[in-house]
Design a protein around this motif. Structure first.
Motif, short mmCIF file in Angstrom:
data_model
loop_
_atom_site.label_atom_id
_atom_site.label_comp_id
_atom_site.label_asym_id
_atom_site.label_seq_id
_atom_site.Cartn_x
_atom_site.Cartn_y
_atom_site.Cartn_z
N UNK A 1 -55.37 31.57 -8.50
CA UNK A 1 -55.49 30.41 -7.62
C UNK A 1 -56.38 29.35 -8.27
N UNK A 2 -57.47 29.78 -8.90
CA UNK A 2 -58.36 28.83 -9.59
C UNK A 2 -57.61 28.16 -10.73
N UNK A 3 -56.88 28.94 -11.52
CA UNK A 3 -56.11 28.35 -12.63
C UNK A 3 -55.04 27.41 -12.11
N UNK A 4 -54.40 27.78 -11.00
CA UNK A 4 -53.39 26.91 -10.40
C UNK A 4 -53.99 25.60 -9.94
N UNK A 5 -55.14 25.68 -9.30
CA UNK A 5 -55.82 24.46 -8.84
C UNK A 5 -56.19 23.59 -10.03
N UNK A 6 -56.75 24.20 -11.07
CA UNK A 6 -57.18 23.43 -12.25
C UNK A 6 -55.98 22.78 -12.93
N UNK A 7 -54.88 23.52 -13.05
CA UNK A 7 -53.69 22.97 -13.71
C UNK A 7 -53.06 21.84 -12.93
N UNK A 8 -52.96 22.00 -11.61
CA UNK A 8 -52.37 20.93 -10.79
C UNK A 8 -53.30 19.73 -10.73
N UNK A 9 -54.59 19.99 -10.64
CA UNK A 9 -55.57 18.90 -10.64
C UNK A 9 -55.52 18.12 -11.94
N UNK B 1 -52.96 17.70 -13.96
CA UNK B 1 -51.72 16.93 -14.15
C UNK B 1 -51.42 15.97 -12.99
N UNK B 2 -51.78 16.33 -11.75
CA UNK B 2 -51.37 15.52 -10.59
C UNK B 2 -52.52 15.03 -9.72
N UNK B 3 -53.70 15.60 -9.86
CA UNK B 3 -54.84 15.17 -9.06
C UNK B 3 -55.26 16.22 -8.04
N UNK B 4 -56.45 16.01 -7.51
CA UNK B 4 -57.06 16.99 -6.61
C UNK B 4 -56.33 17.08 -5.27
N UNK B 5 -55.74 15.98 -4.81
CA UNK B 5 -55.04 16.01 -3.52
C UNK B 5 -53.85 16.96 -3.59
N UNK B 6 -53.04 16.84 -4.62
CA UNK B 6 -51.88 17.71 -4.75
C UNK B 6 -52.28 19.15 -5.02
N UNK C 1 -53.04 20.46 -1.64
CA UNK C 1 -51.79 20.70 -0.91
C UNK C 1 -51.14 22.00 -1.37
N UNK C 2 -51.17 22.26 -2.67
CA UNK C 2 -50.59 23.49 -3.20
C UNK C 2 -51.35 24.72 -2.72
N UNK C 3 -52.68 24.63 -2.65
CA UNK C 3 -53.48 25.74 -2.15
C UNK C 3 -53.17 26.01 -0.69
N UNK D 1 -45.87 30.21 -3.18
CA UNK D 1 -46.78 30.32 -4.32
C UNK D 1 -46.22 29.73 -5.62
N UNK D 2 -45.00 29.22 -5.58
CA UNK D 2 -44.43 28.67 -6.81
C UNK D 2 -45.27 27.56 -7.42
N UNK D 3 -45.76 26.59 -6.65
CA UNK D 3 -46.62 25.57 -7.27
C UNK D 3 -47.89 26.14 -7.90
N UNK D 4 -48.47 27.17 -7.27
CA UNK D 4 -49.66 27.79 -7.82
C UNK D 4 -49.33 28.51 -9.13
N UNK D 5 -48.20 29.19 -9.19
CA UNK D 5 -47.80 29.87 -10.42
C UNK D 5 -47.59 28.87 -11.56
N UNK D 6 -46.90 27.79 -11.27
CA UNK D 6 -46.67 26.76 -12.30
C UNK D 6 -47.98 26.12 -12.70
N UNK D 7 -48.82 25.82 -11.71
CA UNK D 7 -50.14 25.25 -12.00
C UNK D 7 -51.01 26.20 -12.79
#
Length: 100
Positions: A24-32, A34-39, A42-44, A53-59
Motif C-alpha cells: 500500500x505504501x509503495x502504491x501510494x508513493x508510485x501514484x503520488x 506520477x499523478x499526485x497525492x489526491x489520486x 483516491x486509490x487508497x 486493488x488494481x490501482x494499488x498494484x500498478x502504483x
C-alpha cells in the motif's frame, strides 16, 4: 506442538500484514509520483472501501521501479507475486501443447 503452530501462525500473519502495508505504501508513493497525492488517496480509499486493488498494484510496481529504483522484474514480483506461479505455468502449457 500447539505452541509452535500458534507462533508460526502469528509470525505468518505479521509478515503477511507487513507485506500488505508495504504494498500500500509503495502504491501510494508510485501514484503520488506520477499523478499526485489526491489520486493516490483516491486509490487508497478505493482499495480499502471497495476492494479495488488494481490501482494499488500498478502504483506499487511504479513506486518500486521509479521511486525506489528497483529493477522492473523485481518490482513486478513485488507488486504481483502471483506472477511467479503464472508465468511458469503458461510456459509449461505451451511446451505441453508443442509436444502433442
Amino acid at each position: 506442538m500447539g505452541l509452535i503452530h500458534a507462533l508460526l501462525g502469528i509470525g505468518g500473519f505479521i509478515i503477511f500484514m507487513g507485506y500488505g502495508i508495504l504494498q500500500i505504501v509503495a502504491g501510494y508513493v508510485g501514484i503520488d509520483y506520477h499523478f499526485g497525492a489526491v489520486w493516490a488517496g483516491v486509490a487508497i480509499v478505493a482499495a480499502l472501501m471497495f476492494r479495488f486493488i488494481l490501482p494499488i498494484r500498478i502504483g506499487a510496481f511504479f513506486g518500486a521501479m521509479d521511486v525506489w529504483g528497483w529493477h522492473w522484474g523485481l518490482a513486478a514480483l513485488f507488486a504481483a507475486p502471483g506472477l511467479a506461479f503464472i508465468i511458469p505455468a503458461v510456459i509449461m502449457s505451451i511446451i505441453e501443447g508443442v509436444k502433442r
